[in-house]
Design a protein around this motif. Structure first.
Motif, mmCIF file in Angstrom:
data_model
loop_
_atom_site.group_PDB
_atom_site.id
_atom_site.type_symbol
_atom_site.label_atom_id
_atom_site.label_comp_id
_atom_site.label_asym_id
_atom_site.label_seq_id
_atom_site.Cartn_x
_atom_site.Cartn_y
_atom_site.Cartn_z
ATOM 1 N N UNK A 23 4.814 -7.286 -8.897
ATOM 2 C CA UNK A 23 4.798 -6.508 -10.289
ATOM 3 C C UNK A 23 6.469 -6.922 -10.340
ATOM 4 N N UNK A 24 6.919 -7.280 -11.305
ATOM 5 C CA UNK A 24 8.261 -8.463 -11.063
ATOM 6 C C UNK A 24 9.211 -6.840 -11.198
ATOM 7 N N UNK A 25 9.061 -6.694 -11.254
ATOM 8 C CA UNK A 25 10.005 -4.856 -10.665
ATOM 9 C C UNK A 25 9.718 -4.305 -9.196
ATOM 10 N N UNK A 26 8.520 -4.609 -8.280
ATOM 11 C CA UNK A 26 8.289 -4.410 -7.274
ATOM 12 C C UNK A 26 9.401 -5.397 -6.181
ATOM 13 N N UNK A 27 8.666 -6.977 -7.052
ATOM 14 C CA UNK A 27 9.129 -7.793 -5.607
ATOM 15 C C UNK A 27 10.518 -7.857 -5.074
ATOM 16 N N UNK A 28 11.693 -7.420 -5.543
ATOM 17 C CA UNK A 28 12.474 -7.516 -4.925
ATOM 18 C C UNK A 28 12.749 -6.528 -3.924
ATOM 19 N N UNK A 29 12.217 -5.567 -4.314
ATOM 20 C CA UNK A 29 12.027 -4.391 -3.288
ATOM 21 C C UNK A 29 10.802 -4.393 -1.969
ATOM 22 N N UNK A 30 10.153 -5.156 -2.184
ATOM 23 C CA UNK A 30 9.582 -5.799 -0.972
ATOM 24 C C UNK A 30 9.576 -7.113 -0.338
ATOM 25 N N UNK A 31 10.609 -7.779 -1.587
ATOM 26 C CA UNK A 31 11.196 -8.574 -0.461
ATOM 27 C C UNK A 31 12.531 -8.318 0.334
ATOM 28 N N UNK A 32 12.718 -7.389 0.275
ATOM 29 C CA UNK A 32 14.033 -6.888 0.746
ATOM 30 C C UNK A 32 13.977 -5.805 2.053
ATOM 31 N N UNK A 33 12.710 -5.704 1.790
ATOM 32 C CA UNK A 33 11.441 -4.316 3.216
ATOM 33 C C UNK A 33 10.647 -5.069 3.769
ATOM 34 N N UNK A 34 10.373 -6.449 3.251
ATOM 35 C CA UNK A 34 9.964 -7.555 4.176
ATOM 36 C C UNK A 34 10.632 -8.175 5.287
ATOM 37 N N UNK A 35 11.894 -8.249 4.260
ATOM 38 C CA UNK A 35 13.231 -9.518 5.434
ATOM 39 C C UNK A 35 13.398 -8.172 6.133
ATOM 40 N N UNK A 36 13.806 -7.192 5.813
ATOM 41 C CA UNK A 36 14.018 -6.167 6.902
ATOM 42 C C UNK A 36 12.927 -5.917 8.248
ATOM 43 N N UNK B 244 1.089 -0.970 0.016
ATOM 44 C CA UNK B 244 0.447 -0.007 0.176
ATOM 45 C C UNK B 244 0.652 1.314 0.160
ATOM 46 N N UNK B 245 2.437 1.162 0.300
ATOM 47 C CA UNK B 245 2.996 2.558 0.423
ATOM 48 C C UNK B 245 3.202 2.462 -0.503
ATOM 49 N N UNK B 246 3.847 1.656 -1.174
ATOM 50 C CA UNK B 246 5.018 1.508 -2.549
ATOM 51 C C UNK B 246 4.165 2.219 -3.803
ATOM 52 N N UNK B 247 2.575 1.523 -3.812
ATOM 53 C CA UNK B 247 1.646 1.362 -5.287
ATOM 54 C C UNK B 247 0.541 1.633 -4.811
ATOM 55 N N UNK B 248 0.281 1.788 -3.823
ATOM 56 C CA UNK B 248 -1.472 2.196 -3.428
ATOM 57 C C UNK B 248 -2.350 0.460 -2.858
ATOM 58 N N UNK B 249 -3.070 1.297 -2.926
ATOM 59 C CA UNK B 249 -4.233 -0.056 -2.141
ATOM 60 C C UNK B 249 -4.352 -0.865 -3.497
ATOM 61 N N UNK B 250 -4.066 -2.348 -3.386
ATOM 62 C CA UNK B 250 -3.671 -3.849 -4.273
ATOM 63 C C UNK B 250 -5.764 -3.388 -4.736
ATOM 64 N N UNK C 12 13.563 -16.167 1.057
ATOM 65 C CA UNK C 12 12.962 -15.584 0.019
ATOM 66 C C UNK C 12 12.851 -16.450 -1.293
ATOM 67 N N UNK C 13 13.622 -17.904 -1.284
ATOM 68 C CA UNK C 13 12.966 -18.527 -2.499
ATOM 69 C C UNK C 13 11.093 -18.569 -2.507
ATOM 70 N N UNK C 14 11.037 -19.142 -1.584
ATOM 71 C CA UNK C 14 9.301 -19.035 -1.966
ATOM 72 C C UNK C 14 8.836 -17.874 -1.310
ATOM 73 N N UNK C 15 9.189 -16.802 -1.100
ATOM 74 C CA UNK C 15 9.121 -15.031 -1.688
ATOM 75 C C UNK C 15 8.613 -15.291 -2.832
ATOM 76 N N UNK C 16 9.749 -14.979 -3.737
ATOM 77 C CA UNK C 16 9.584 -15.393 -4.970
ATOM 78 C C UNK C 16 8.625 -16.039 -5.718
ATOM 79 N N UNK C 17 8.764 -17.204 -4.873
ATOM 80 C CA UNK C 17 7.780 -18.402 -5.818
ATOM 81 C C UNK C 17 6.239 -18.013 -5.392
ATOM 82 N N UNK C 18 5.894 -17.780 -4.172
ATOM 83 C CA UNK C 18 4.751 -17.311 -3.282
ATOM 84 C C UNK C 18 4.369 -15.931 -4.848
ATOM 85 N N UNK C 19 4.652 -15.119 -5.034
ATOM 86 C CA UNK C 19 4.171 -14.034 -5.217
ATOM 87 C C UNK C 19 4.677 -13.381 -6.624
#
Length: 242
Positions: A193-206, A144-150, A181-188
C-alpha cells in the motif's frame, strides 16, 4: 557496520589473536556464501521469471568469495621485509613484522576451520539457514503486524529482501547511500500500500541495518571504556599482540 567489529572485539576480549578473529569472521562468511550460492541456483531454476534476486545473491557471493580469497593470498604471500611503499610512508619495520605474524596466524586459523566435523558442519549450516530466514522474514513480520496477513505478494515480501539485503551490503556507506531505499521503493511499489510503504521501509531498515549497527557500536563503546590503557612502546605492543 557495527556488528562485525563488535564480534571481533568480543573474540579479542576472550583471548583470540587478530588472525584468529579474522579467520572466525571469514569462516562465518564462507558458510553464508556457500548457502547463498545454493539458494541462488535453486531460485534461478524454480523462478526463472524473477532472475533479478538470484543474480543479486550470486553477485554478492562471488564478490565476497573473491575478497576472502584475496585476503588469504595476501596474508600467505607477505614478504618478511617491509615493502617499499611501507617505508615511503615512514611506518616502522616492527609494525610490519607484527602484521606479518598476524597474517600467518590468519592463514593458520583459517586452515584449521576446514574440513569441519559432521556435527560442526550441521550446526554451522543450521545456524546459517536460521540467520538467513530471520533476516528475510523481517519485512513479512512487519506487514503482518501492521496490516495483517497479506492475501497476495508473500513471495515478493520474502524474495526481494533477500536480494536487497545482500547486494545492498556491497554499496558504499553510509547505509548504501540511499540505494537500498530506492531499490525497496521500486520493488514494492505494486505490492505494498503506498501509504504503508514509507513506514515499512523505515522500520525494515531499522531492524535490518540501524539496530545491529547501533548495538555493535554500544558494545564497542562500553568495551573500550572498560579497558585500562597502558603506555607501551609501539615495537613492544606489536610484538606482544602475537
Amino acid at each position: 557496520v557495527g556488528a562485525d567489529p563488535a564480534k571481533a572485539w568480543i573474540f579479542g576480549r576472550d583471548g583470540a589473536s587478530l588472525g584468529g578473529r579474522g579467520a572466525l569472521i571469514l569462516g562465518e562468511m564462507a558458510w553464508e556464501i556457500s548457502v547463498l550460492t545454493i539458494v541462488a541456483i535453486l531460485l534461478g531454476i524454480l523462478l526463472p521469471e524473477g532472475r533479478a534476486v538470484p543474480l543479486a545473491v550470486a553477485t554478492y557471493a562471488v564478490i565476497i568469495f573473491s575478497l576472502g580469497s584475496l585476503a588469504l593470498w595476501a596474508a600467505h604471500r607477505a614478504e618478511p621485509e617491509a615493502p617499499r611503499f611501507w617505508r615511503w610512508h615512514r611506518h616502522r619495520e616492527a609494525r610490519w613484522q607484527g602484521l606479518q605474524r598476524q597474517g600467518k596466524g590468519f592463514v593458520k586459523h583459517s586452515g584449521g576451520l576446514w574440513p569441519p566435523s559432521p556435527a560442526i558442519a550441521a550446526g554451522a549450516l543450521g545456524a546459517t539457514l536460521l540467520h538467513m530466514v530471520a533476516r528475510v522474514s523481517v519485512l513479512l513480520a512487519l506487514v503482518v503486524g501492521i496490516s495483517g496477513w497479506p492475501e497476495s505478494g508473500i513471495r515478493d515480501l520474502l524474495l526481494w529482501p533477500l536480494g536487497l539485503l545482500y547486494l545492498g551490503s556491497l554499496l558504499p556507506p553510509p547505509g548504501g547511500g540511499g540505494g537500498i531505499e530506492v531499490g525497496f521503493a521500486a520493488a514494492f511499489r505494486d505490492t505494498l500500500d503506498p501509504e504503508l510503504l514509507p513506514v515499512l521501509l523505515l522500520w525494515w531498515r531499522f531492524y535490518t541495518f540501524y539496530l545491529p549497527a547501533m548495538l555493535g557500536g554500544i558494545v564497542l563503546l562500553l568495551g573500550r571504556r572498560g579497558e585500562t590503557p597502558t603506555e607501551v612502546p609501539v615495537e613492544e605492543s606489536v610484538a606482544a599482540k602475537e
